[in-house]
Design a protein around this motif. Structure first.
Motif, PDB file in Angstrom:
ATOM      1  N   MET A   1       0.850  -1.193   0.000  1.00  0.00           N
ATOM      2  CA  MET A   1       0.000   0.000   0.000  1.00  0.00           C
ATOM      3  C   MET A   1       0.889   1.248   0.000  1.00  0.00           C
ATOM      4  O   MET A   1       1.779   1.386   0.834  1.00  0.00           O
ATOM      5  CB  MET A   1      -0.898  -0.006   1.241  1.00  0.00           C
ATOM      6  N   LEU A   2       0.665   2.145  -0.951  1.00  0.00           N
ATOM      7  CA  LEU A   2       1.437   3.377  -1.014  1.00  0.00           C
ATOM      8  C   LEU A   2       1.078   4.291   0.145  1.00  0.00           C
ATOM      9  O   LEU A   2      -0.090   4.467   0.493  1.00  0.00           O
ATOM     10  CB  LEU A   2       1.162   4.111  -2.329  1.00  0.00           C
ATOM     11  N   ASN A   3       2.094   4.902   0.719  1.00  0.00           N
ATOM     12  CA  ASN A   3       1.885   5.885   1.788  1.00  0.00           C
ATOM     13  C   ASN A   3       1.919   7.277   1.165  1.00  0.00           C
ATOM     14  O   ASN A   3       2.950   7.943   1.140  1.00  0.00           O
ATOM     15  CB  ASN A   3       2.959   5.731   2.864  1.00  0.00           C
ATOM     16  N   TRP A   4       0.791   7.683   0.646  1.00  0.00           N
ATOM     17  CA  TRP A   4       0.733   8.967  -0.057  1.00  0.00           C
ATOM     18  C   TRP A   4       1.056  10.142   0.861  1.00  0.00           C
ATOM     19  O   TRP A   4       1.673  11.117   0.442  1.00  0.00           O
ATOM     20  CB  TRP A   4      -0.651   9.166  -0.683  1.00  0.00           C
ATOM     21  N   GLU A   5       0.641  10.057   2.113  1.00  0.00           N
ATOM     22  CA  GLU A   5       0.870  11.177   3.022  1.00  0.00           C
ATOM     23  C   GLU A   5       2.353  11.500   3.155  1.00  0.00           C
ATOM     24  O   GLU A   5       2.724  12.675   3.296  1.00  0.00           O
ATOM     25  CB  GLU A   5       0.277  10.863   4.405  1.00  0.00           C
ATOM     26  N   SER A   6       3.202  10.493   3.085  1.00  0.00           N
ATOM     27  CA  SER A   6       4.637  10.733   3.201  1.00  0.00           C
ATOM     28  C   SER A   6       5.207  11.408   1.966  1.00  0.00           C
ATOM     29  O   SER A   6       6.294  11.981   2.007  1.00  0.00           O
ATOM     30  CB  SER A   6       5.376   9.412   3.457  1.00  0.00           C
ATOM     31  N   MET A   7       4.466  11.348   0.852  1.00  0.00           N
ATOM     32  CA  MET A   7       4.938  11.946  -0.400  1.00  0.00           C
ATOM     33  C   MET A   7       4.452  13.379  -0.598  1.00  0.00           C
ATOM     34  O   MET A   7       5.063  14.147  -1.343  1.00  0.00           O
ATOM     35  CB  MET A   7       4.473  11.099  -1.587  1.00  0.00           C
ATOM     36  N   PHE A   8       3.337  13.721   0.039  1.00  0.00           N
ATOM     37  CA  PHE A   8       2.768  15.047  -0.159  1.00  0.00           C
ATOM     38  C   PHE A   8       3.672  16.122   0.440  1.00  0.00           C
ATOM     39  O   PHE A   8       4.370  15.901   1.440  1.00  0.00           O
ATOM     40  CB  PHE A   8       1.390  15.149   0.489  1.00  0.00           C
ATOM     41  N   ALA A   9       3.644  17.310  -0.158  1.00  0.00           N
ATOM     42  CA  ALA A   9       4.359  18.463   0.389  1.00  0.00           C
ATOM     43  C   ALA A   9       3.779  18.831   1.748  1.00  0.00           C
ATOM     44  O   ALA A   9       2.596  18.585   2.026  1.00  0.00           O
ATOM     45  CB  ALA A   9       4.255  19.644  -0.567  1.00  0.00           C
ATOM     46  N   THR A  10       4.592  19.442   2.582  1.00  0.00           N
ATOM     47  CA  THR A  10       4.127  19.803   3.927  1.00  0.00           C
ATOM     48  C   THR A  10       2.927  20.725   3.881  1.00  0.00           C
ATOM     49  O   THR A  10       2.079  20.692   4.767  1.00  0.00           O
ATOM     50  CB  THR A  10       5.254  20.475   4.726  1.00  0.00           C
ATOM     51  N   ARG A  11       2.839  21.553   2.821  1.00  0.00           N
ATOM     52  CA  ARG A  11       1.714  22.493   2.742  1.00  0.00           C
ATOM     53  C   ARG A  11       0.369  21.781   2.657  1.00  0.00           C
ATOM     54  O   ARG A  11      -0.660  22.352   3.005  1.00  0.00           O
ATOM     55  CB  ARG A  11       1.893  23.432   1.550  1.00  0.00           C
ATOM     56  N   SER A  12       0.376  20.541   2.181  1.00  0.00           N
ATOM     57  CA  SER A  12      -0.897  19.838   2.027  1.00  0.00           C
ATOM     58  C   SER A  12      -1.575  19.578   3.361  1.00  0.00           C
ATOM     59  O   SER A  12      -2.796  19.403   3.426  1.00  0.00           O
ATOM     60  CB  SER A  12      -0.687  18.514   1.291  1.00  0.00           C
ATOM     61  N   SER A  13      -0.797  19.573   4.448  1.00  0.00           N
ATOM     62  CA  SER A  13      -1.394  19.346   5.765  1.00  0.00           C
ATOM     63  C   SER A  13      -2.253  20.519   6.209  1.00  0.00           C
ATOM     64  O   SER A  13      -3.073  20.388   7.119  1.00  0.00           O
ATOM     65  CB  SER A  13      -0.297  19.090   6.801  1.00  0.00           C
ATOM     66  N   ARG A  14      -2.067  21.686   5.540  1.00  0.00           N
ATOM     67  CA  ARG A  14      -2.867  22.873   5.889  1.00  0.00           C
ATOM     68  C   ARG A  14      -4.171  22.937   5.114  1.00  0.00           C
ATOM     69  O   ARG A  14      -4.984  23.839   5.323  1.00  0.00           O
ATOM     70  CB  ARG A  14      -2.058  24.145   5.586  1.00  0.00           C
ATOM     71  N   MET A  15      -4.380  22.006   4.197  1.00  0.00           N
ATOM     72  CA  MET A  15      -5.571  22.028   3.359  1.00  0.00           C
ATOM     73  C   MET A  15      -6.705  21.276   4.034  1.00  0.00           C
ATOM     74  O   MET A  15      -6.535  20.151   4.479  1.00  0.00           O
ATOM     75  CB  MET A  15      -5.268  21.407   1.986  1.00  0.00           C
ATOM     76  N   ARG A  16      -7.856  21.922   4.130  1.00  0.00           N
ATOM     77  CA  ARG A  16      -9.019  21.345   4.784  1.00  0.00           C
ATOM     78  C   ARG A  16     -10.231  21.462   3.869  1.00  0.00           C
ATOM     79  O   ARG A  16     -10.362  22.425   3.104  1.00  0.00           O
ATOM     80  CB  ARG A  16      -9.317  22.080   6.092  1.00  0.00           C
ATOM     81  N   ALA A  17     -11.137  20.506   3.987  1.00  0.00           N
ATOM     82  CA  ALA A  17     -12.390  20.591   3.236  1.00  0.00           C
ATOM     83  C   ALA A  17     -13.200  21.785   3.736  1.00  0.00           C
ATOM     84  O   ALA A  17     -13.219  22.079   4.928  1.00  0.00           O
ATOM     85  CB  ALA A  17     -13.201  19.313   3.407  1.00  0.00           C
ATOM     86  N   SER A  18     -13.848  22.472   2.839  1.00  0.00           N
ATOM     87  CA  SER A  18     -14.679  23.611   3.205  1.00  0.00           C
ATOM     88  C   SER A  18     -15.978  23.134   3.839  1.00  0.00           C
ATOM     89  O   SER A  18     -16.729  22.357   3.246  1.00  0.00           O
ATOM     90  CB  SER A  18     -15.000  24.455   1.964  1.00  0.00           C
ATOM     91  N   GLU A  19     -16.245  23.618   5.057  1.00  0.00           N
ATOM     92  CA  GLU A  19     -17.512  23.281   5.697  1.00  0.00           C
ATOM     93  C   GLU A  19     -18.690  23.782   4.859  1.00  0.00           C
ATOM     94  O   GLU A  19     -19.747  23.155   4.812  1.00  0.00           O
ATOM     95  CB  GLU A  19     -17.569  23.895   7.096  1.00  0.00           C
ATOM     96  N   ILE A  20     -18.489  24.893   4.190  1.00  0.00           N
ATOM     97  CA  ILE A  20     -19.572  25.466   3.389  1.00  0.00           C
ATOM     98  C   ILE A  20     -19.845  24.600   2.165  1.00  0.00           C
ATOM     99  O   ILE A  20     -20.999  24.335   1.814  1.00  0.00           O
ATOM    100  CB  ILE A  20     -19.212  26.906   2.965  1.00  0.00           C
ATOM    101  N   ARG A  21     -18.761  24.127   1.505  1.00  0.00           N
ATOM    102  CA  ARG A  21     -18.956  23.249   0.343  1.00  0.00           C
ATOM    103  C   ARG A  21     -19.727  21.998   0.743  1.00  0.00           C
ATOM    104  O   ARG A  21     -20.590  21.509   0.010  1.00  0.00           O
ATOM    105  CB  ARG A  21     -17.604  22.830  -0.234  1.00  0.00           C
ATOM    106  N   GLU A  22     -19.416  21.451   1.911  1.00  0.00           N
ATOM    107  CA  GLU A  22     -20.116  20.260   2.371  1.00  0.00           C
ATOM    108  C   GLU A  22     -21.576  20.566   2.667  1.00  0.00           C
ATOM    109  O   GLU A  22     -22.476  19.791   2.342  1.00  0.00           O
ATOM    110  CB  GLU A  22     -19.430  19.701   3.626  1.00  0.00           C
ATOM    111  N   LEU A  23     -21.821  21.709   3.266  1.00  0.00           N
ATOM    112  CA  LEU A  23     -23.199  22.066   3.609  1.00  0.00           C
ATOM    113  C   LEU A  23     -24.047  22.355   2.371  1.00  0.00           C
ATOM    114  O   LEU A  23     -25.273  22.210   2.399  1.00  0.00           O
ATOM    115  CB  LEU A  23     -23.207  23.287   4.538  1.00  0.00           C
ATOM    116  N   LEU A  24     -23.397  22.769   1.272  1.00  0.00           N
ATOM    117  CA  LEU A  24     -24.147  23.043   0.048  1.00  0.00           C
ATOM    118  C   LEU A  24     -24.865  21.796  -0.463  1.00  0.00           C
ATOM    119  O   LEU A  24     -25.860  21.899  -1.179  1.00  0.00           O
ATOM    120  CB  LEU A  24     -23.224  23.589  -1.034  1.00  0.00           C
ATOM    121  N   LYS A  25     -24.352  20.627  -0.091  1.00  0.00           N
ATOM    122  CA  LYS A  25     -25.017  19.396  -0.502  1.00  0.00           C
ATOM    123  C   LYS A  25     -26.429  19.298   0.062  1.00  0.00           C
ATOM    124  O   LYS A  25     -27.281  18.595  -0.475  1.00  0.00           O
ATOM    125  CB  LYS A  25     -24.182  18.193  -0.058  1.00  0.00           C
TER     126      LYS A  25
END
Length: 406
Positions: A1-25
């Protein structure tokens, strides 16, 4: 199993799903009354005008240009129209000062990329637009609070930024009918922000997404207009004005713009070339067609509807909200900001509301860079009809009253 998290740039840890985008559903659920999405009412889109615009493009020799690669700065006739539009706001500028982006959200992303190195500080209001935080987060900044009418010294901002390992780079704010609060910064506050920026030698990013949506009160000059009046020419200013057609004409076409001094625009154009070459040419042409033939009429139409809905929601809040709650009274825009009694939690209230009252809103904590604001939430009136407003606010008020009483 690939460990994608270890490959991502550190900045990716600051990215979060938008609560508003989720609520639009939730907008697709017929049993939910939603005040969550701060989006335009699609029933008010100038659909026939756009149908005519695209037909004109495809029935003319311009269609070849519309479907071809284009310049990164943006479609010239649209930029020329914007120069005239800015002049009406006392923002004197030339073509070199106007840049088209794929929605103002892309503009915020580019500005974060342009100014922020890891550990630099961005000054934002508490609360602020969630999309701005998401755009800036990728560049690993720290945040500090800018209060337009506050009294913090420039030195305190510098010291805090230095202790965090970087420099203060810009102040970001929405001066007119801000998302999420609906509040407007007065003239004195705008001048204080400019004075602070001068002392710190930083940029000011003026998010003007809702500037056209004033329903009452006296218009206040944009921050960029105020600075031009002081300095004489846009190329001597530090304010970067971000505008959009999403709230006035159509969000799906993704056409926004930035107006600023020429050196900043030239850097942004280079970013555009590296990112997506240019914004959709045919969509820019359609926006120009519709704007040239009826922008003012379209704005007048939506202002009439939205101001009516705002008035109804303010009246309903006055009728149904229990003692201990308070809310803003915006002069324009799409939002009202509600503050609950201390100790209440907006996210917990939303969970209970969806289960019992069947009313959706956006908890306020997501809009605070420091994670505070638990006892706040945002409601939007732009897509709610009269019945939804009366019934939804009534249900929500009863739920809040039961929570306070319980």
């Amino acid at each position: 199993m690939l460990n994608w998290e270890s490959m991502f740039a550190t900045r990716s840890s600051r990215m979060r799903a938008s609560e508003i985008r989720e609520l639009l559903k939730l907008l697709d659920r017929p049993d939910i009354i939603s005040f969550a999405g701060g989006i335009p009412d699609p029933a008010l889109f100038p659909d026939q005008e756009f149908k005519a615009a695209y037909a004109d493009i495809f029935n003319s020799s311009a269609v070849n240009s519309a479907l071809q690669y284009s310049v990164s700065e943006g479609y010239r006739p649209l930029r020329e129209w914007l120069v005239k539009q800015m002049a009406a706001l006392n923002i004197a500028c030339e073509l070199e000062n106007v840049f088209i982006v794929s929605g103002s959200q892309q503009g915020l992303d580019y500005l974060g990329k342009l100014f922020l190195s890891p550990n630099d500080t961005a000054l934002v209001t508490w609360p602020t637009y969630l999309g701005a935080l998401q755009a800036f987060n990728a560049y690993e900044p720290n945040y500090d609070q800018v209060t337009p009418n506050g009294n913090r010294t420039p030195g305190s901002y510098k010291a805090q930024a230095s202790a965090a390992g970087g420099k203060v780079k810009f102040a970001y704010l929405s001066a007119d009918f801000a998302n999420p609060t609906g509040e407007t910064v007065d003239q004195a506050g705008r001048e204080k922000v400019l004075a602070l920026a001068e002392e710190l030698d930083i940029a000011v990013i003026e998010d003007a997404a809702y500037q056209s949506l004033r329903y009452d009160g006296t218009p206040i000059a944009p921050i960029l207009a105020t600075e031009i009046a002081k300095k004489g020419h846009i190329n001597d200013t530090r304010t970067i004005y971000c505008g959009s057609f999403s709230k006035t004409l159509a969000p799906g076409l993704r056409v926004g713009f930035i107006v600023a001094n020429a050196p900043v625009i030239r850097k942004l154009v280079l970013m555009k070339q590296a990112a997506d070459l240019h914004s959709s040419t045919i969509n820019q042409m359609a926006i120009a067609h519709v704007a040239e033939r009826g922008f003012d009429a379209q704005v007048a139409k939506i202002k009439s509807v939205y101001s009516h809905r705002r008035n109804l929601m303010l009246a309903a809040l006055e009728t149904y909200m229990p003692a201990g709650t308070s809310w803003t009274k915006p002069e324009g825009g799409m939002f009202i900001w509600v503050t609950l009694p201390k100790g209440m939690d907006g996210a917990a209230l939303l969970a209970k509301s969806l289960e019992t009252a069947r009313v959706a809103f956006v908890p306020g904590k997501a809009f605070f860079a420091d994670g505070s604001g638990e006892n706040t939430f945002r409601v939007s009136f732009s897509c709610a009809n009269d019945r939804m407003i009366e019934e939804g606010i009534g249900r929500l008020g009863a739920l809040i009253a039961s929570e306070i009483g319980g």
